[in-house]
Write a protein that holds these residues in place. Structure first.
Motif, PDB file in Angstrom:
ATOM      1  N   ASP A  50      -6.069  -1.368  10.191  1.00  0.00           N
ATOM      2  CA  ASP A  50      -5.534  -0.050   9.854  1.00  0.00           C
ATOM      3  C   ASP A  50      -4.033  -0.074  10.202  1.00  0.00           C
ATOM      4  OD1 ASP A  50      -5.199   2.552   9.050  1.00  0.00           O
ATOM      5  OD2 ASP A  50      -6.814   3.384  10.259  1.00  0.00           O
ATOM      6  N   TRP A  51      -3.397   1.022   9.950  1.00  0.00           N
ATOM      7  CA  TRP A  51      -1.934   1.190   9.999  1.00  0.00           C
ATOM      8  C   TRP A  51      -1.328   0.707  11.330  1.00  0.00           C
ATOM      9  CZ3 TRP A  51       0.982   2.987   5.950  1.00  0.00           C
ATOM     10  CH2 TRP A  51       2.272   3.437   6.223  1.00  0.00           C
ATOM     11  N   ARG A  57      -7.883   8.270  17.351  1.00  0.00           N
ATOM     12  CA  ARG A  57      -7.398   6.947  17.767  1.00  0.00           C
ATOM     13  C   ARG A  57      -7.405   6.761  19.278  1.00  0.00           C
ATOM     14  NH1 ARG A  57      -5.219   7.103  12.624  1.00  0.00           N
ATOM     15  NH2 ARG A  57      -4.627   5.040  11.864  1.00  0.00           N
ATOM     16  N   MET A  93     -11.860  -1.826   6.431  1.00  0.00           N
ATOM     17  CA  MET A  93     -10.708  -1.512   7.286  1.00  0.00           C
ATOM     18  C   MET A  93     -11.238  -1.173   8.672  1.00  0.00           C
ATOM     19  SD  MET A  93      -7.847   1.475   6.808  1.00  0.00           S
ATOM     20  CE  MET A  93      -7.342   0.983   5.183  1.00  0.00           C
ATOM     21  N   LYS A 109     -14.554   2.106   5.528  1.00  0.00           N
ATOM     22  CA  LYS A 109     -13.801   2.297   6.765  1.00  0.00           C
ATOM     23  C   LYS A 109     -14.365   3.465   7.553  1.00  0.00           C
ATOM     24  CE  LYS A 109     -10.229   5.293   4.832  1.00  0.00           C
ATOM     25  NZ  LYS A 109      -8.820   5.459   4.496  1.00  0.00           N
ATOM     26  N   HIS A 110     -14.042   3.494   8.859  1.00  0.00           N
ATOM     27  CA  HIS A 110     -13.224   2.521   9.582  1.00  0.00           C
ATOM     28  C   HIS A 110     -14.172   1.799  10.503  1.00  0.00           C
ATOM     29  CE1 HIS A 110     -10.725   5.966   8.442  1.00  0.00           C
ATOM     30  NE2 HIS A 110      -9.706   5.142   8.356  1.00  0.00           N
ATOM     31  N   GLU A 167      -5.730  13.056  10.283  1.00  0.00           N
ATOM     32  CA  GLU A 167      -5.528  12.181  11.439  1.00  0.00           C
ATOM     33  C   GLU A 167      -4.934  12.923  12.646  1.00  0.00           C
ATOM     34  OE1 GLU A 167      -3.910   8.314  10.312  1.00  0.00           O
ATOM     35  OE2 GLU A 167      -4.472   8.733   8.258  1.00  0.00           O
ATOM     36  N   PHE A 199      -9.037   2.600  -0.541  1.00  0.00           N
ATOM     37  CA  PHE A 199      -9.480   2.616   0.863  1.00  0.00           C
ATOM     38  C   PHE A 199     -10.542   3.704   1.018  1.00  0.00           C
ATOM     39  CE2 PHE A 199      -4.824   1.330   1.525  1.00  0.00           C
ATOM     40  CZ  PHE A 199      -5.114  -0.002   1.260  1.00  0.00           C
ATOM     41  N   ARG A 250     -11.120  13.943  11.985  1.00  0.00           N
ATOM     42  CA  ARG A 250     -11.443  13.338  10.684  1.00  0.00           C
ATOM     43  C   ARG A 250     -12.915  13.508  10.306  1.00  0.00           C
ATOM     44  NH1 ARG A 250      -7.953   7.801  10.045  1.00  0.00           N
ATOM     45  NH2 ARG A 250      -8.244   8.393   7.870  1.00  0.00           N
ATOM     46  N   LEU A 283       0.832  -1.214   0.000  1.00  0.00           N
ATOM     47  CA  LEU A 283       0.000   0.000   0.000  1.00  0.00           C
ATOM     48  C   LEU A 283       0.853   1.244   0.000  1.00  0.00           C
ATOM     49  CD1 LEU A 283      -1.549   1.185   3.351  1.00  0.00           C
ATOM     50  CD2 LEU A 283       0.373  -0.384   3.365  1.00  0.00           C
ATOM     51  N   ASP A 292      -5.060   5.078  -0.667  1.00  0.00           N
ATOM     52  CA  ASP A 292      -6.055   5.955  -0.036  1.00  0.00           C
ATOM     53  C   ASP A 292      -6.554   6.970  -1.039  1.00  0.00           C
ATOM     54  OD1 ASP A 292      -6.269   5.399   2.926  1.00  0.00           O
ATOM     55  OD2 ASP A 292      -4.095   5.438   2.649  1.00  0.00           O
ATOM     56  N   MET A 335      -2.105  -4.922   8.132  1.00  0.00           N
ATOM     57  CA  MET A 335      -1.340  -3.809   7.567  1.00  0.00           C
ATOM     58  C   MET A 335      -0.226  -3.525   8.568  1.00  0.00           C
ATOM     59  SD  MET A 335      -2.597   0.125   6.816  1.00  0.00           S
ATOM     60  CE  MET A 335      -4.013  -0.241   5.817  1.00  0.00           C
TER      61      MET A 335
END
Ligand code: BGC
Length: 762
Positions: free
Chosen positions: A299-300, A234, A264, A220-221, A514, A165, A179, A79, A116, A332
């Motif tokens: 996710d990341w 997060r 995701m 997502k998410h 983010e 994504f 976001r 990705l 993305d 991921m």
């Protein structure tokens, strides 16, 4: 809406598959799976960043790294972009081709590349951009979600990338969360309609056979990401289980059932359980309850977060086992190919059952087969519409329909055109701020990549003969301190205002994405407020242009200005659209897809509980809590006027589950210019066993009406839409009165029979 239940007598009872199974697809999956080694299977379950393949120039792939990552580790997915920046379609395509050739040579299995693409071809220098989702939400026009989805898929495919994504469908219910702008707004119905439309537009009609003009989505998410208790990205959310199913799950469910091939996962946690470890939500709600055979990607680096951040696992090994056993299919793990060996080890020790590994790999292979990647790991196709005029026109039109006129005292707008105009503020001359994040780079860098488009200033200069520019305040923060601004000449701006007839103050936010968008104060910055106050003190009429990803609080300066336009993040044609709107060449028709709050301690959504605020309900206990917002959800002015009449229930006023309520309303353009109107239908459940929401959006249509013309808009609302999820987690439609309202008119309907569903979804 109702889902066919095939059998309901055993615990394994299955509903009809969300995505119909195709026997050829399944046969291909099985034939590949049975010849794979454990290491190859584990490799399929890991996704790395392209950064792990970069050579020293950070522009190309290092063949030795390719041998290692694809050859030795057998990684199945890549990705992201090199250098955290966009490349041309050709450059991207060449890079992906190299990866595919290696993957087919050493594994005989194609790699799947994902990007993305958030508002068009976000990561291609030569592709097309549309306004961000929050703007398309403000159009209340599903067509723009379709157009953006189709263009995004087409242009992404043109770069040999088959997976986006998108769409983002977190409910943007808290403006503190950085976001909010990535979603379509705060309402579950709007979110469902726009996301489902975009999903089908991206994938096409047949999820088993995605053609060369379409791509797979990653919705997502999943889910509840948008309402962290702290407001910070997060971080943990606490969501009542009935709300989770009724409001947060609903848009996802609609997309799974419309064929969404991947999802995701929410990076954070709900009610103390990190979503990546939540077996109930991942395996239970999606794979089992919906009988969905698609693929779940993390996710990341979020498996790492299970031990580094959330402390629900002691180390990587435990975290990988926890996530995969909960239902994660692909990890991921952007920089760590060793994750492959961890999966192998866990499978060999039995900590992850082989059946779970095989299930995950089947889902990944199925995705690749459905995308046609085994037959065409790379492809030749004439993408003649890439970057075409039509996409540009759609983007412009979407910007026009998305910018919201919030205030227009004394009919200041439209301008006559002869005025001496001062343009000022940190957002006046920036493409970066017009586009927001996910624009050429993660944090947004449109000024570097897209100088050919017009900023607000340039567009106004093109449209009006007499425009002067004095910035007054500029953004000047280091990386991540994007909102830091500096007053660089408020006095000069004030002097210029005195010599002008009207001031256009362009304020708001610099772009972010983010965590770097976290902030401690939702108020518009002090420098920007000072600028507006000083300009207003000159006595010259001020038009406030808000260019921001979320409603920044402006309660103290709003009374000082004559007009307010919220352009949000309208992308590359947003400046041109604004010039056309404030000159009166075009008419406003955007409406807020979120509540614009006025006070920092009173952040609201429109669907609050009846007992929360005084305004709606006599006898509300909380008599101090007046619903006092800057502008409500759905607010937006026009240069013309619309009169609503004849709201009628065209089906029997008594209904029960299974019935469809049919309504119609007449909308007349009583003004002197043509206009578009978003017609919004709401319902209110007057008495229920849980405190009812004051109202809920149940339908919307965007119509164009000429002056003097009337149009009748019809709505059909299945009775199930009026159900809610009770405290026991069950859907209920309760006997009693409902009010349906539209354009200030109301009509009553009565549900005659209570129904409680035993199935988790209706
Ligand atoms: C974001 C996702 C994005 C992923 C891959 C994460 O940091 O939360 O929205 O898809 O990175 O770039």
């Amino acid at each position: 809406m109702a889902m066919a239940v095939i059998s309901s007598c055993s615990r394994e009872a299955k509903v009809a598959p969300s995505i119909p199974q195709d026997s050829d697809v399944e046969a291909k999956v099985e034939s590949v799976l049975k010849r794979m080694s454990l290491k190859e299977k584990a490799g399929q379950m890991v996704q790395l960043s392209i950064v792990t393949l970069e050579d020293g120039t950070r522009e190309a792939i290092d063949p030795a790294k390719l041998d290692r990552i694809i050859g030795e580790y057998k990684v199945g997915s890549i990705l992201n972009v090199m250098h955290d920046m966009a490349h041309s379609r050709e450059h991207t395509a060449n890079m992906v081709r190299q990866i595919q050739e290696k993957s087919m040579e050493v594994l005989g299995i194609p790699c799947i590349y994902g990007l993305d693409m958030i508002h068009g071809a976000s990561y291609l220098t030569d592709g097309s951009f549309y306004p961000q989702e929050i703007n398309l939400g403000a159009t209340f026009n599903r067509e723009y979600a379709r157009m953006m989805g189709e263009a995004m898929a087409y242009e992404t495919r043109a770069a040999q990338v088959p997976w986006v994504f998108s769409p983002v469908m977190d409910l943007g219910r808290d403006p503190r969360w950085p976001r909010q702008w990535e979603s379509w707004g705060e309402d579950p119905y709007l979110q469902s309609e726009m996301s489902r439309t975009e999903t089908v537009a991206i994938q096409g009609d047949d999820p088993n056979h995605i053609d060369l003009e379409h791509a797979a989505v990653s919705i997502k998410h999943y889910m509840g990401y948008g309402v962290p208790a702290s407001g910070k990205d997060r971080t943990p959310a606490y969501i009542a289980l009935n709300d989770l199913r009724e409001k947060y799950f609903r848009p996802f469910k609609e997309c799974f059932q419309a064929g969404a091939l991947t999802t995701m996962v929410n990076s954070a946690s709900i009610n103390g359980v990190p979503t990546h470890a939540n077996r109930t939500l991942l395996t239970g709600w999606i794979k089992d309850e919906l009988n969905w055979d698609g693929m779940i990607v993390t996710d990341w680096a979020d498996i790492d977060n299970l031990f580094t951040r959330d402390h629900v696992a002691a180390d990587k090994r435990e975290a990988v086992a926890l996530g995969i056993n909960a239902g994660i299919d692909m990890i991921m793990d952007p920089y760590d190919p060793e994750c492959v060996n961890v999966i192998v080890d866990l499978a060999e020790s039995g900590e992850i059952p082989m059946s779970r590994i095989d299930d995950a790999v089947r889902r990944i292979l199925r995705l690749k087969v459905r995308l046609g990647l085994f037959d065409n790991p790379t492809w030749e196709y004439d993408y003649k519409d890439f970057g075409c005029e039509r996409f540009a026109k759609e983007s412009y039109d979407a910007a026009l329909e998305s910018e919201v006129l919030l205030k227009n005292e004394g009919g200041l707008l439209p301008l006559k055109g002869t005025e001496r105009i001062l343009v000022t503020g940190p957002n006046a001359n920036s493409l970066r701020t017009l586009n927001g994040g996910w624009s050429y780079t993660w944090q947004g860098s449109a000024d570097d990549f897209a100088p050919q488009y017009n900023t607000i200033l340039e567009a106004l200069q093109n449209r009006f003969p007499n425009v002067k520019y004095v910035p007054g305040v500029v953004y000047n923060g280091e990386w991540g301190q994007w909102q830091k601004d500096e007053a660089v000449g408020i006095a000069q701006a004030v002097a210029a205002a005195r010599a002008s007839d009207v001031v256009i103050a362009c304020v708001g936010e610099n772009s972010y994405c983010e965590t770097p968008g976290n902030m401690d104060d939702l108020n518009l910055s002090a420098n920007q407020k000072d600028l507006v106050k000083a300009l207003a003190a000159t006595g010259k009429p001020v038009i406030l242009v808000l260019n921001e990803g979320r409603p920044r609080i402006i309660g103290d300066i709003e009374p000082l200005v004559k007009a307010v336009v919220d352009v949000m993040l309208p992308s590359n044609y947003g400046g041109d659209a604004l010039a056309a709107l404030i000159s009166g060449d075009e008419n406003f028709s955007g409406k807020l897809p979120f509540t614009y709050s006025k006070h920092i301690n009173a952040l609201h959504t429109y669907d609050y509980k009846v007992s929360e605020h005084r305004e709606m309900m006599e006898g509300s206990y909380n008599y101090d809590a007046v619903m006092d917002v800057q502008w409500p959800f759905g607010h937006g002015l026009s240069y013309t006027e619309f009169k609503y009449s004849d709201l009628s229930l065209d089906s029997p006023a008594e209904f029960k589950a299974g019935d469809v309520l049919k309504l119609s309303v007449k909308v007349t353009n009583t003004g002197s210019r043509a206009g578009k109107e978003a017609v919004l239908l709401y319902s209110s459940d007057l008495v229920a066993s849980l405190i009812p929401d004051v109202k809920r959006l149940r339908g919307f249509e965007k119509i164009s009406i000429e002056p003097g013309e009337s149009k009748v808009v019809e709505f059909e609302v299945p009775a199930e839409e009026l159900a809610f999820v009770g405290a026991d987690g069950k859907w209920r439609l309760e006997k009693g009165d409902f009010r349906l309202s539209c354009g200030g008119l109301g009509v009553m309907a009565k549900c005659t029979e209570t129904k409680v569903w035993e199935t988790p979804n209706i």
